[in-house]
Motif scaffolding. Structure first.
Motif, PDB file in Angstrom:
ATOM      1  N   PRO A 122       0.796  -1.236   0.000  1.00  0.00           N
ATOM      2  CA  PRO A 122       0.000   0.000   0.000  1.00  0.00           C
ATOM      3  C   PRO A 122       0.825   1.282   0.000  1.00  0.00           C
ATOM      4  CG  PRO A 122      -0.273  -1.184   2.066  1.00  0.00           C
ATOM      5  CD  PRO A 122       0.558  -2.040   1.204  1.00  0.00           C
ATOM      6  N   THR A 123       2.072   1.205   0.487  1.00  0.00           N
ATOM      7  CA  THR A 123       2.847   2.452   0.563  1.00  0.00           C
ATOM      8  C   THR A 123       3.773   2.624  -0.644  1.00  0.00           C
ATOM      9  OG1 THR A 123       4.372   1.236   1.967  1.00  0.00           O
ATOM     10  CG2 THR A 123       2.824   2.680   3.085  1.00  0.00           C
ATOM     11  N   ALA A 124       3.691   1.700  -1.606  1.00  0.00           N
ATOM     12  CA  ALA A 124       4.605   1.752  -2.749  1.00  0.00           C
ATOM     13  C   ALA A 124       4.364   2.997  -3.605  1.00  0.00           C
ATOM     14  CB  ALA A 124       4.464   0.494  -3.592  1.00  0.00           C
ATOM     15  N   ASP A 125       3.089   3.347  -3.886  1.00  0.00           N
ATOM     16  CA  ASP A 125       2.791   4.529  -4.718  1.00  0.00           C
ATOM     17  C   ASP A 125       2.252   5.636  -3.842  1.00  0.00           C
ATOM     18  OD1 ASP A 125       3.328   3.071  -7.095  1.00  0.00           O
ATOM     19  OD2 ASP A 125       1.395   2.065  -6.797  1.00  0.00           O
ATOM     20  N   LYS A 126       2.609   6.862  -4.235  1.00  0.00           N
ATOM     21  CA  LYS A 126       2.061   8.012  -3.500  1.00  0.00           C
ATOM     22  C   LYS A 126       0.709   8.328  -4.134  1.00  0.00           C
ATOM     23  CE  LYS A 126       5.184   9.866  -0.541  1.00  0.00           C
ATOM     24  NZ  LYS A 126       5.095   8.690   0.299  1.00  0.00           N
ATOM     25  N   VAL A 127      -0.351   8.234  -3.386  1.00  0.00           N
ATOM     26  CA  VAL A 127      -1.670   8.496  -3.958  1.00  0.00           C
ATOM     27  C   VAL A 127      -2.119   9.894  -3.535  1.00  0.00           C
ATOM     28  CG1 VAL A 127      -3.993   7.587  -4.214  1.00  0.00           C
ATOM     29  CG2 VAL A 127      -2.122   6.035  -3.755  1.00  0.00           C
ATOM     30  N   TYR A 128      -2.688  10.035  -2.392  1.00  0.00           N
ATOM     31  CA  TYR A 128      -3.056  11.331  -1.838  1.00  0.00           C
ATOM     32  C   TYR A 128      -2.291  11.482  -0.532  1.00  0.00           C
ATOM     33  CZ  TYR A 128      -7.003  11.241  -5.066  1.00  0.00           C
ATOM     34  OH  TYR A 128      -7.774  11.194  -6.189  1.00  0.00           O
ATOM     35  N   GLU A 129      -1.781  12.670  -0.342  1.00  0.00           N
ATOM     36  CA  GLU A 129      -0.990  12.902   0.862  1.00  0.00           C
ATOM     37  C   GLU A 129      -1.811  12.598   2.124  1.00  0.00           C
ATOM     38  OE1 GLU A 129       1.409  16.575   2.476  1.00  0.00           O
ATOM     39  OE2 GLU A 129       1.442  16.401   0.293  1.00  0.00           O
ATOM     40  N   LEU A 157      -3.102   6.600   6.667  1.00  0.00           N
ATOM     41  CA  LEU A 157      -3.990   5.439   6.588  1.00  0.00           C
ATOM     42  C   LEU A 157      -3.281   4.267   5.900  1.00  0.00           C
ATOM     43  CD1 LEU A 157      -7.011   4.419   6.855  1.00  0.00           C
ATOM     44  CD2 LEU A 157      -7.172   4.984   4.446  1.00  0.00           C
ATOM     45  N   LEU A 158      -2.550   4.565   4.814  1.00  0.00           N
ATOM     46  CA  LEU A 158      -1.864   3.502   4.078  1.00  0.00           C
ATOM     47  C   LEU A 158      -0.742   2.896   4.919  1.00  0.00           C
ATOM     48  CD1 LEU A 158      -1.790   5.019   0.499  1.00  0.00           C
ATOM     49  CD2 LEU A 158      -3.311   3.296   1.412  1.00  0.00           C
TER      50      LEU A 158
END
Ligand code: ADP
Length: 552
Positions: free
Chosen positions: A187-194, A199-200
């Motif tokens: 879950p932490t591999a890609d930066k989605v929303y800061e 949560l990730l």
């Protein structure tokens, strides 16, 4: 989620649109009202100037449809009214704009129609002669304006709604897309929303925790399966409703429970009545056990309640194979009964003959014969007791066996030599053939095997018969064969002659000095050496018994 965002965006867009529309209209309405009032004031000033100069003729000469013009003298009488209405003097003097104009020179007021569909603006100015000129103008109210512009507003609303839908659909998809693309394994591999980062990170740590727990659980389950799987005892664990939680391989085999799966009711299997009885007892909190027969074997079922928080949450059933134990028990009982019986007969004879001698009831010439009977019965007793001792030694030795290298050819030759006189007496020829064969064994027990087989071959032989003993190495192992040309054994007795005290012909066996224990000793001693005993015999032709000692 996409739907929710879409709906929210639509709702916001439409709400903002309506709110803006209403506010916008309110502001415009207010602004234009002021502009109109100012215009009315200017028109009133112009008209007042005209009336000051030309009097009533000015008003009558006006081409006017837009304003309602009223001219009132100082007493409130109507001098001119563009609508030609007859209104009482009091009515006008009470009107706010007229009263203010009389007082201050200028006045204005606003008024609504009965159903608030129209608004009236009034502007009144005092003339030089003291009279008042009033101009009134109509104006639509906001609701009426909305009604009047409903078509255009609907068209704009439709365009706004379509635009909102299109934009909301696009935006909601764009918002949700990165969330859908989150790799839940990393879950932490890609930066989605800061905003989602904490949560990730939490998700990742939870995932790591779950993975560890899962691994520990798997390891525990594997350990449990390995331990219970290698158990020779059966193990069944049921919950308090009889639903199967776990069953090991041994229990599946014993109970024939191949068709049942974990999570199913165990008593849906056929022939589980005895187990169900035990289960019922244990579920009520009692430990219970029972011996049952399954597929011709005897099993002991031990059921114990599993307690959790003081309540019975399940039942654990252990299944032990007690066939050998039960058999040994039965054999021991039979053996004791047989021993007593076998000992009693010669003892009775000895005591009978001795009593006759003691009472002087035997003639002097018969004394040697009676003594001989006592002697041979006593000998029988000795043989019997020796065989019993040998057998019980065998039972004991099965626990603490000491193996050593034994040359069975030499052993057989020694035994043959010791049996020569007996064979000669029965007119039986003994022969030996074989190479040197050395095996790992117990000398005393190997002696027992060869001696009893040769002894029987002589005992149950015919005059001029023969006994041939062979010892040889084969692929299966070392084989000892004792073959005679004796009376043979009927087929129906082949299975049973190895049982303790079993004899084909009891009186013949006794006559030749048999105890009924010889072949039991052979069988038992062979078992200690992992050897197999094979019997071939034909009545009237002879018997061949071979013992195969496998190589270790
Ligand atoms: P026993 O002391 O009576 O010989 P065994 O256990 O040695 O007892 O033998 C059991 C029975 O098997 C004997 O009573 C006899 O009837 C039969 N038997 C054993 N060996 C032979 C043989 N070689 N030929 C014929 N019958 C035999």
């Amino acid at each position: 989620m996409t739907k929710r965002i879409f709906r929210s965006i639509c709702l916001v867009a439409i709400t903002v649109f309506f709110a803006s529309l209403i506010l916008f209209m309110g502001v415009l309405y207010d602004y234009f009202s002021k502009v109109q009032q100012d215009q009315l004031k200017a028109q009133t000033a112009l008209a007042a100037h005209g009336v000051n100069l030309q009097g009533k003729a000015y008003l009558e000469g006006l081409k006017n449809d837009d304003y309602h013009i009223t001219w009132i003298d100082a007493d409130g009488n109507v001098i001119y009214d563009s609508d030609k209405k007859e209104i009482g003097a009091e009515d006008y003097l009470q009107r706010e704009e007229i009263a203010t104009a009389f007082k201050e020179g200028y006045g204005e007021s606003k008024d609504y129609s009965t159903w608030f569909t129209e608004r009236y603006l009034y502007s009144a100015q005092k003339l030089s002669d003291g009279s008042v000129l009033r101009l009134g103008a109509n104006q639509y109210t906001v609701p009426m304006l909305l009604v009047g512009t409903a078509q255009s507003i609907s068209a704009i609303l439709l365009i706004a709604v379509i635009l909102s839908l299109l934009l909301a659909s696009g935006i909601s998809k764009k918002i949700v897309q990165p969330l859908n693309e989150i790799d839940l394994d990393e879950p932490t591999a890609d930066k989605v929303y800061e905003e989602l980062t904490p949560l990730l990170h939490r998700l990742r740590s939870q995932q790591n925790k779950l993975k560890k727990q899962d691994k520990a659980l798997r390891r525990q389950r594997d350990e449990f399966d390995t331990v219970t799987g290698s158990m020779s005892e059966g193990l069944v664990l049921l919950n308090n409703e009889g639903v199967l939680i776990t069953i090991n391989r041994a229990a599946v085999g014993i109970l024939g429970a191949q068709s049942i799966a974990v999570g199913e009711n165990f008593f849906s299997l056929p022939n589980m009545a005895s187990l169900e009885e035990l289960f019922e007892e244990s579920v009520s909190g009692k430990r219970s056990e029972k011996i049952v027969e399954i597929s011709e074997r005897k099993y002991q079922l031990d059921a114990s309640p599993v307690l959790s928080g003081g309540k019975v949450s399940g039942v654990v059933v252990l299944i032990f194979d007690v066939t050998e134990k039960a058999l040994a028990e039965q054999m021991r009982r039979e053996f004791s009964a047989n021993v007593s019986h076998e000992l009693k007969t010669p003892l009775h004879s000895i005591s009978g003959y001795a009593e006759l001698l003691k009472n002087g009831m035997v003639k002097t010439e018969d004394v040697p014969q009676f003594s001989n009977c006592i002697y041979s019965e006593a000998h029988r007793l000795i043989d019997l007791v020796e065989d019993i001792i040998r057998l019980s030694n065998l039972d004991e030795e099965s626990n603490k066996v000491q193996y050593e290298k034994v040359d069975i050819s030499n052993l057989a030759k020694d035994i043959i030599k010791s049996l020569e006189p007996q064979a000669k007496k029965k007119d039986v020829n003994l022969s030996f053939e074989g190479a040197d064969v050395v095996i790992d064994g117990i000398p005393q027990q190997l002696h027992g095997i060869i001696y009893n087989l040769c002894d029987n071959a002589i005992k149950y032989n015919k005059p001029k018969g023969s006994v041939s003993i062979t010892v040889q190495n084969t692929q299966e192992g070392a084989v000892l064969t004792v073959k005679d040309t004796g009376i043979g054994i009927p087929k129906e007795h082949h299975e049973r002659i190895f049982e303790r005290f079993y004899r084909v012909d009891k009186s013949h066996s006794k006559e030749v000095g048999g105890t009924g224990l010889g072949l039991s000793i052979v069988k038992h001693a062979a078992k200690l050496h992992n050897a197999t005993v094979k019997l071939e015999s034909t009545v009237g032709i002879g018997t061949e018994i071979s013992v195969t000692f496998p190589f270790f």
